[in-house]
Design an enzyme around this catalytic site. Structure first.
Site, PDB file in Angstrom:
ATOM      1  N   ASP A 175       1.015  -1.273  -0.056  1.00 25.90           N
ATOM      2  CA  ASP A 175      -0.036  -0.013  -0.122  1.00 25.90           C
ATOM      3  C   ASP A 175       0.771   1.193   0.074  1.00 25.90           C
ATOM      4  OD1 ASP A 175      -2.390  -1.601   0.157  1.00 25.90           O
ATOM      5  OD2 ASP A 175      -2.195  -1.767   2.510  1.00 25.90           O
ATOM      6  N   HIS A 202      -5.785  -3.580   5.388  1.00 17.95           N
ATOM      7  CA  HIS A 202      -5.291  -3.721   3.971  1.00 17.95           C
ATOM      8  C   HIS A 202      -6.535  -4.320   3.304  1.00 17.95           C
ATOM      9  CE1 HIS A 202      -2.922  -4.895   0.473  1.00 17.95           C
ATOM     10  NE2 HIS A 202      -3.142  -6.248   0.631  1.00 17.95           N
TER      11      HIS A 202
HETATM   12  N1  LIG Z   1      -0.492  -8.348   1.840  1.00 22.43           N
HETATM   13  C1  LIG Z   1      -0.563  -8.071   0.526  1.00 22.43           C
HETATM   14  O1  LIG Z   1      -0.341  -6.822   0.406  1.00 22.43           O
HETATM   15  C2  LIG Z   1      -0.617  -8.988  -0.424  1.00 22.43           C
HETATM   16  C3  LIG Z   1      -0.342  -8.526  -1.775  1.00 22.43           C
HETATM   17  C4  LIG Z   1      -0.659  -9.730  -2.842  1.00 22.43           C
HETATM   18  C5  LIG Z   1      -1.027 -10.803  -2.590  1.00 22.43           C
HETATM   19  N2  LIG Z   1      -1.405 -11.257  -1.304  1.00 22.43           N
HETATM   20  C6  LIG Z   1      -2.061 -12.490  -0.885  1.00 22.43           C
HETATM   21  O2  LIG Z   1      -0.845 -13.244  -0.902  1.00 22.43           O
HETATM   22  C7  LIG Z   1      -1.638 -14.915  -1.235  1.00 22.43           C
HETATM   23  C8  LIG Z   1      -0.528 -15.397  -2.118  1.00 22.43           C
HETATM   24  O3  LIG Z   1      -0.792 -15.000  -3.348  1.00 22.43           O
HETATM   25  P1  LIG Z   1      -0.167 -15.537  -4.625  1.00 22.43           P
HETATM   26  O4  LIG Z   1      -0.406 -14.828  -5.735  1.00 22.43           O
HETATM   27  O5  LIG Z   1       1.326 -15.744  -4.595  1.00 22.43           O
HETATM   28  O6  LIG Z   1      -0.861 -17.040  -4.779  1.00 22.43           O
HETATM   29  P2  LIG Z   1      -0.224 -18.213  -5.649  1.00 22.43           P
HETATM   30  O7  LIG Z   1      -1.479 -19.169  -5.685  1.00 22.43           O
HETATM   31  O8  LIG Z   1       0.219 -18.051  -6.833  1.00 22.43           O
HETATM   32  O9  LIG Z   1       0.839 -18.988  -4.651  1.00 22.43           O
HETATM   33  C9  LIG Z   1       0.184 -19.296  -3.470  1.00 22.43           C
HETATM   34  C10 LIG Z   1       1.166 -20.508  -3.059  1.00 22.43           C
HETATM   35  O10 LIG Z   1       0.934 -20.997  -1.529  1.00 22.43           O
HETATM   36  C11 LIG Z   1       1.044 -22.386  -1.722  1.00 22.43           C
HETATM   37  N3  LIG Z   1       0.352 -23.035  -0.452  1.00 22.43           N
HETATM   38  C12 LIG Z   1      -1.023 -23.064  -0.565  1.00 22.43           C
HETATM   39  N4  LIG Z   1      -1.351 -24.004   0.768  1.00 22.43           N
HETATM   40  C13 LIG Z   1       0.017 -24.064   1.386  1.00 22.43           C
HETATM   41  C14 LIG Z   1       0.367 -24.421   2.691  1.00 22.43           C
HETATM   42  N5  LIG Z   1      -0.701 -25.043   3.272  1.00 22.43           N
HETATM   43  N6  LIG Z   1       1.534 -24.330   2.926  1.00 22.43           N
HETATM   44  C15 LIG Z   1       2.472 -23.735   2.402  1.00 22.43           C
HETATM   45  N7  LIG Z   1       2.060 -23.400   0.895  1.00 22.43           N
HETATM   46  C16 LIG Z   1       0.951 -23.304   0.476  1.00 22.43           C
HETATM   47  C17 LIG Z   1       0.457 -22.827  -2.998  1.00 22.43           C
HETATM   48  O11 LIG Z   1       1.144 -24.146  -3.313  1.00 22.43           O
HETATM   49  C18 LIG Z   1       1.197 -21.716  -4.027  1.00 22.43           C
HETATM   50  O12 LIG Z   1       2.404 -21.880  -4.345  1.00 22.43           O
HETATM   51  C19 LIG Z   1      -2.959 -14.462  -1.391  1.00 22.43           C
HETATM   52  O13 LIG Z   1      -3.702 -14.870  -0.421  1.00 22.43           O
HETATM   53  C20 LIG Z   1      -2.885 -13.208  -1.823  1.00 22.43           C
HETATM   54  O14 LIG Z   1      -4.116 -12.468  -1.789  1.00 22.43           O
HETATM   55  C21 LIG Z   1      -1.222 -10.333  -0.309  1.00 22.43           C
HETATM   56  O1  LIG Z   2      -5.773  -7.272  -4.039  1.00 19.10           O
HETATM   57  C1  LIG Z   2      -5.195  -8.423  -3.671  1.00 19.10           C
HETATM   58  O2  LIG Z   2      -6.234  -9.381  -3.797  1.00 19.10           O
HETATM   59  C2  LIG Z   2      -3.785  -8.820  -3.363  1.00 19.10           C
HETATM   60  C3  LIG Z   2      -3.405  -7.769  -2.569  1.00 19.10           C
HETATM   61  O3  LIG Z   2      -3.796  -7.554  -1.523  1.00 19.10           O
HETATM   62  C4  LIG Z   2      -2.797  -6.487  -3.060  1.00 19.10           C
HETATM   63  O4  LIG Z   2      -3.183  -5.296  -2.352  1.00 19.10           O
HETATM   64  O5  LIG Z   2      -2.537  -6.263  -4.260  1.00 19.10           O
END
Ligand SMILES: NC(=O)c1ccc[n+]([C@@H]2O[C@H](COP(=O)([O-])OP(=O)(O)OC[C@H]3O[C@@H](n4cnc5c(N)ncnc54)[C@H](O)[C@@H]3O)[C@@H](O)[C@H]2O)c1
Ligand SMILES: O=C(O)C[C@H](O)C(=O)O
Length: 340
Positions: A175, A202
């Site tokens: 953010d 967030h």
């Molecule tokens: N905080 C933030 O600002 C922010 C920003 C972007 C994404 N996210 C969040 O991050 C998360 C991941 O996003 P992504 O794009 O990498 O998803 P993705 O699906 O590409 O990757 C997620 C990974 O988690 C793994 N996984 C699932 N269950 C698991 C477990 N029990 N133990 C270990 N690994 C496990 C999967 O195998 C996969 O490789 C989502 O929840 C997304 O919303 C948060």
């Molecule tokens: O928007 C989402 O779902 C992923 C993450 O929280 C973001 O801010 O990009």
């Protein structure tokens, strides 16, 4: 051999391998969800961080390939891959920082809260393992919905008797990264010099950028501009989800943001002074038990949760409106962790 001699020999050995020094001690970082969209570029960025001596890459699938690939990079961190429940303990053992991007991402039309049903269980299981295998580690929670997954983690750690509020962080750095980029573009100031605190939580309106405190200050922006910048920052995640059209959410910018935040945590642990980042932490800044604000990082994690500073009327209104949604997301996480 005398203990002092042993110690200095070990120090010399470490230095000759280029892995650590007394100012930068050995640090192990574990990434849970390392084979995912965020996990892979984050693994790359943490491998490039000179403060990391050991990098542990865990996922339920795909980590041998990611670990083999990243391990060939000629930087100091030693990389090991771990896959599946049986190897989770070893992956975590001795970690100084655990970064959690495990879980499903959004598709167009979904809110972050729509991820709760799947991600809450994943986060609960991973935090149970952290409590057992590395109870002193700093935890950087990326998995959404952060407004609920952080409270879930806190309750899991409380139940295990390992909770230390100084060591649990919801990663809201993306953010801040977005607010800086959008502000710099609109105000016409150098992006690398910009700072903008982002407070609250967030998700949607719980993300509250404080552009009145942005530096360098700009007097070329109208109230309309500030409101548009605020909305764009709040909807930044959705902008990416829609552009990716079903192929997930922000991964590259998130990996960058996650690496920036983990680097700040490492510097804090190593005693570098004045490391301040925004993060969603246990807080008394408002009446809510968790809140994102500026946090000073130190040798034990959170050294000081900083206040909000002066808000203008628009920001005060934003603060009041976000509290209802944020409280309900926090309560939902706590309730889930208690199994009700
Ligand atoms: N905080 C933030 O600002 C922010 C920003 C972007 C994404 N996210 C969040 O991050 C998360 C991941 O996003 P992504 O794009 O990498 O998803 P993705 O699906 O590409 O990757 C997620 C990974 O988690 C793994 N996984 C699932 N269950 C698991 C477990 N029990 N133990 C270990 N690994 C496990 C999967 O195998 C996969 O490789 C989502 O929840 C997304 O919303 C948060
Ligand atoms: O928007 C989402 O779902 C992923 C993450 O929280 C973001 O801010 O990009």
């Amino acid at each position: 051999m005398r203990p002092s001699l042993l110690k200095s020999t070990a120090e010399l050995l470490r230095r000759s391998r280029g892995y650590a020094s007394s100012a930068n001690p050995e640090r192990k970082v574990a990434i849970l969800g390392a084979a995912g969209g965020i996990g892979q570029p984050l693994s790359l960025l943490m491998k490039l961080n000179p403060l990391v001596s050991s990098l542990s890459l865990y996922d339920i699938a795909g980590t041998p390939g990611v670990a083999a690939d990243v391990s060939h990079i000629n930087s100091p961190a030693l990389v090991k891959g771990f896959m599946g429940d049986d190897q989770l303990g070893e992956a975590l053992e001795g970690s100084d920082i655990v970064i959690i991007p495990a879980g499903v991402p959004r598709k167009p039309g979904m809110t972050r809260d729509d991820l709760f049903n799947i991600n809450a269980g994943i986060v609960k299981a991973l935090c149970t393992a952290i409590a057992k295998h590395c109870p002193n580690a700093l935890v950087n929670m990326i998995s959404n919905p952060v407004n609920s997954t952080v409270p879930i983690a806190a309750e899991v750690f409380k139940k295990a008797g390992t909770y230390d509020e100084k060591k649990l962080f919801g990663v809201t750095t993306l953010d801040v990264v977005r607010a800086k980029t959008f502000y710099a573009g609109k105000a016409g100031v150098p992006v690398t010099e910009v700072n903008v605190p982002v407070v609250g939580g967030h998700a949607g309106i719980t993300i509250l950028p404080l552009f009145s405190q942005a530096t360098p200050a700009s007097n070329s922006l109208s109230q309309e501009d500030i409101e548009a910048l605020t909305k764009r920052t709040q909807d930044g995640g959705t902008e990416v989800v829609e552009a990716k059209a079903g192929k997930g959410s922000a991964t590259l910018s998130m990996a960058y943001a996650g690496a920036v935040f983990a680097d700040a945590c490492l510097k804090g642990l190593n005693g570098v002074p004045d490391i301040v980042e925004c993060s969603f932490v246990q807080s008394t800044v408002t009446e809510l038990p968790f809140f994102a604000s500026k946090v000073r990082l130190g040798k034990n994690g959170v050294e000081e949760v900083l206040g909000l500073g002066e808000l203008n009327d628009f920001e005060k209104k934003g603060l009041e409106s976000l509290k209802v949604e944020l409280k309900s997301s926090i309560d939902k996480g706590i309730k889930f962790a208690h199994g009700s």
